[in-house]
Design a protein around this motif. Structure first.
Motif, PDB file in Angstrom:
ATOM      1  N   LEU A 128      13.492  -1.314  -6.505  1.00 20.02           N
ATOM      2  CA  LEU A 128      13.120  -1.893  -5.214  1.00 20.02           C
ATOM      3  C   LEU A 128      11.838  -2.699  -5.341  1.00 20.02           C
ATOM      4  N   TYR A 129      10.838  -2.139  -6.014  1.00 19.06           N
ATOM      5  CA  TYR A 129       9.564  -2.836  -6.179  1.00 19.06           C
ATOM      6  C   TYR A 129       9.749  -4.102  -7.018  1.00 19.06           C
ATOM      7  N   ALA A 130      10.588  -4.018  -8.050  1.00 18.78           N
ATOM      8  CA  ALA A 130      10.827  -5.182  -8.902  1.00 18.78           C
ATOM      9  C   ALA A 130      11.466  -6.318  -8.105  1.00 18.78           C
ATOM     10  N   ASP A 131      12.376  -5.976  -7.197  1.00 21.20           N
ATOM     11  CA  ASP A 131      13.014  -7.007  -6.385  1.00 21.20           C
ATOM     12  C   ASP A 131      12.047  -7.618  -5.379  1.00 21.20           C
ATOM     13  N   LEU A 132      11.030  -6.858  -4.988  1.00 19.45           N
ATOM     14  CA  LEU A 132      10.001  -7.381  -4.087  1.00 19.45           C
ATOM     15  C   LEU A 132       8.882  -8.094  -4.838  1.00 19.45           C
ATOM     16  N   ASN A 133       8.858  -7.939  -6.159  1.00 24.39           N
ATOM     17  CA  ASN A 133       7.719  -8.395  -6.948  1.00 24.39           C
ATOM     18  C   ASN A 133       7.474  -9.889  -6.833  1.00 24.39           C
ATOM     19  N   ASP A 134       8.559 -10.672  -6.696  1.00 25.37           N
ATOM     20  CA  ASP A 134       8.391 -12.127  -6.593  1.00 25.37           C
ATOM     21  C   ASP A 134       7.686 -12.503  -5.290  1.00 25.37           C
ATOM     22  N   VAL A 192      -2.352 -13.873 -12.317  1.00 26.53           N
ATOM     23  CA  VAL A 192      -1.344 -13.431 -11.349  1.00 26.53           C
ATOM     24  C   VAL A 192      -0.198 -12.731 -12.072  1.00 26.53           C
ATOM     25  N   ALA A 193       0.257 -13.317 -13.174  1.00 29.06           N
ATOM     26  CA  ALA A 193       1.353 -12.719 -13.938  1.00 29.06           C
ATOM     27  C   ALA A 193       0.952 -11.361 -14.504  1.00 29.06           C
ATOM     28  N   ALA A 194      -0.258 -11.276 -15.068  1.00 28.45           N
ATOM     29  CA  ALA A 194      -0.715 -10.021 -15.672  1.00 28.45           C
ATOM     30  C   ALA A 194      -0.940  -8.946 -14.619  1.00 28.45           C
ATOM     31  N   ASP A 195      -1.520  -9.323 -13.490  1.00 24.70           N
ATOM     32  CA  ASP A 195      -1.792  -8.348 -12.441  1.00 24.70           C
ATOM     33  C   ASP A 195      -0.484  -7.820 -11.836  1.00 24.70           C
ATOM     34  N   ALA A 196       0.454  -8.728 -11.570  1.00 23.56           N
ATOM     35  CA  ALA A 196       1.735  -8.308 -11.004  1.00 23.56           C
ATOM     36  C   ALA A 196       2.487  -7.416 -11.978  1.00 23.56           C
ATOM     37  N   THR A 197       2.409  -7.736 -13.263  1.00 28.22           N
ATOM     38  CA  THR A 197       3.082  -6.920 -14.274  1.00 28.22           C
ATOM     39  C   THR A 197       2.431  -5.548 -14.387  1.00 28.22           C
ATOM     40  N   LEU A 198       1.102  -5.500 -14.248  1.00 28.96           N
ATOM     41  CA  LEU A 198       0.396  -4.214 -14.271  1.00 28.96           C
ATOM     42  C   LEU A 198       0.857  -3.321 -13.121  1.00 28.96           C
ATOM     43  N   HIS A 199       0.923  -3.879 -11.927  1.00 28.83           N
ATOM     44  CA  HIS A 199       1.351  -3.081 -10.773  1.00 28.83           C
ATOM     45  C   HIS A 199       2.791  -2.605 -10.950  1.00 28.83           C
ATOM     46  N   LEU A 200       3.644  -3.472 -11.494  1.00 29.22           N
ATOM     47  CA  LEU A 200       5.025  -3.076 -11.743  1.00 29.22           C
ATOM     48  C   LEU A 200       5.079  -1.961 -12.786  1.00 29.22           C
ATOM     49  N   ALA A 201       4.195  -2.011 -13.787  1.00 29.96           N
ATOM     50  CA  ALA A 201       4.152  -0.969 -14.818  1.00 29.96           C
ATOM     51  C   ALA A 201       3.692   0.367 -14.238  1.00 29.96           C
ATOM     52  N   VAL A 202       2.781   0.322 -13.277  1.00 29.67           N
ATOM     53  CA  VAL A 202       2.365   1.560 -12.599  1.00 29.67           C
ATOM     54  C   VAL A 202       3.561   2.165 -11.869  1.00 29.67           C
ATOM     55  N   VAL A 203       4.306   1.321 -11.166  1.00 27.50           N
ATOM     56  CA  VAL A 203       5.485   1.806 -10.445  1.00 27.50           C
ATOM     57  C   VAL A 203       6.518   2.350 -11.432  1.00 27.50           C
ATOM     58  N   ALA A 204       6.715   1.641 -12.552  1.00 27.20           N
ATOM     59  CA  ALA A 204       7.680   2.100 -13.554  1.00 27.20           C
ATOM     60  C   ALA A 204       7.278   3.446 -14.138  1.00 27.20           C
ATOM     61  N   ALA A 205       5.971   3.707 -14.220  1.00 32.63           N
ATOM     62  CA  ALA A 205       5.487   4.978 -14.762  1.00 32.63           C
ATOM     63  C   ALA A 205       5.784   6.152 -13.832  1.00 32.63           C
ATOM     64  N   SER A 206       6.248   5.863 -12.609  1.00 35.29           N
ATOM     65  CA  SER A 206       6.671   6.928 -11.703  1.00 35.29           C
ATOM     66  C   SER A 206       7.979   7.552 -12.174  1.00 35.29           C
ATOM     67  N   HIS A 207       8.712   6.803 -13.009  1.00 36.23           N
ATOM     68  CA  HIS A 207      10.019   7.241 -13.513  1.00 36.23           C
ATOM     69  C   HIS A 207      10.987   7.580 -12.380  1.00 36.23           C
ATOM     70  N   ASN A 208      10.835   6.809 -11.297  1.00 39.98           N
ATOM     71  CA  ASN A 208      11.789   6.837 -10.196  1.00 39.98           C
ATOM     72  C   ASN A 208      12.517   5.500 -10.226  1.00 39.98           C
ATOM     73  N   SER A 239       0.824  -1.195   0.000  1.00 39.22           N
ATOM     74  CA  SER A 239       0.000   0.000   0.000  1.00 39.22           C
ATOM     75  C   SER A 239       0.867   1.258   0.000  1.00 39.22           C
ATOM     76  N   THR A 240       1.917   1.251   0.810  1.00 42.72           N
ATOM     77  CA  THR A 240       2.796   2.410   0.909  1.00 42.72           C
ATOM     78  C   THR A 240       3.561   2.657  -0.392  1.00 42.72           C
ATOM     79  N   LEU A 241       4.198   1.607  -0.904  1.00 42.94           N
ATOM     80  CA  LEU A 241       5.006   1.756  -2.117  1.00 42.94           C
ATOM     81  C   LEU A 241       4.148   2.095  -3.332  1.00 42.94           C
ATOM     82  N   GLU A 242       3.034   1.367  -3.500  1.00 40.02           N
ATOM     83  CA  GLU A 242       2.218   1.559  -4.696  1.00 40.02           C
ATOM     84  C   GLU A 242       1.481   2.895  -4.671  1.00 40.02           C
ATOM     85  N   SER A 243       1.106   3.347  -3.497  1.00 43.01           N
ATOM     86  CA  SER A 243       0.451   4.648  -3.401  1.00 43.01           C
ATOM     87  C   SER A 243       1.414   5.769  -3.800  1.00 43.01           C
ATOM     88  N   SER A 244       2.630   5.712  -3.285  1.00 43.02           N
ATOM     89  CA  SER A 244       3.635   6.726  -3.640  1.00 43.02           C
ATOM     90  C   SER A 244       3.952   6.690  -5.124  1.00 43.02           C
TER      91      SER A 244
END
Length: 225
Positions: free
Chosen positions: A165-171, A143-159, A101-106
């Protein structure tokens, strides 16, 4: 006499690099079983001992899990992800949900401010893939599509730091999502992510952050039922 560490052969290092590349490139996704030892020997053209040494090295680093009588499976996409997987595999689900919640919200807040047209095309594609997997009843594909979607949202932060960090936690997060979803998908239980994606598209940082924060906590509430 001073102890010296044994040197690994250059050939074994080459095999380790090839196997690692199969994992990091996505050819062998997390959860998949890699080819058997005889198959790897034939594919790589090296001795059985070299293959065994390479597989054991990647298992030691946390990328592979050797399961006697079943095979060897990919459990992480990088050494750090492997450490994360081992460290947090048995963590309290509430704590994992709060971290998500914290990481994805930011990340969603930043994504709403920084997303590009390319980011939005990627999110739209993944939304379609996620929905199609649910309709098809394919839990693992969802599961694969949903996890990839969330990772894409984080990637769109361009941080880049937040994304890595999120990618390493993704598994780890995929394992919890897999438990949340279960083996069967029910049409009425699909958690809609369209408001999140549309808030990012509209540049509405507050709504994007709120939607992202709520999704992880909603999963926790579903798990508690």
């Amino acid at each position: 006499m001073a102890l010296t560490s044994p040197r690994r052969s250059a050939l074994a290092d080459q095999v380790i690099a090839q196997l690692r590349n199969q994992i990091t490139s996505g050819e062998w996704p997390v959860g998949s079983r890699i080819p058997t030892e005889p198959e790897l020997v034939e594919q790589l053209g090296v001795a059985r001992n070299t293959v065994r040494e390479a597989v054991r090295a990647l298992a030691h680093n946390g990328l592979l899990d050797i399961r006697q009588g079943s095979g060897t499976y990919v459990v992480a996409t990088s050494e750090l992800a492997g450490v994360m997987h081992r460290r947090f595999a048995d963590a309290d689900p509430r704590h994992v949900a709060e971290l998500r919640s914290t990481l994805e919200s930011s990340a969603a807040r930043l994504a709403a401010l920084r997303r590009t047209e390319r980011d939005m095309r990627q999110l739209d594609t993944l939304m379609e893939r996620r929905g199609a997997a649910w309709v098809a009843g394919d839990a693992e594909a969802f599961v694969a599509a949903d996890a990839t979607l969330h990772l894409a949202v984080v990637a769109a932060s361009h941080n880049d730091v937040l994304t890595e960090l999120y990618a390493d936690l993704n598994d780890v997060l995929r394992d919890y999502l897999r438990d949340d979803v279960g083996p069967e998908l029910h049409p009425e239980e699909l958690m809609d992510h369209s408001r999140l994606v549309e808030a990012i598209r509209a540049g509405d940082a507050d709504t994007a952050a709120a939607e992202a924060a709520a999704h992880a906590l909603d999963c926790l509430r579903e798990r508690a039922r």
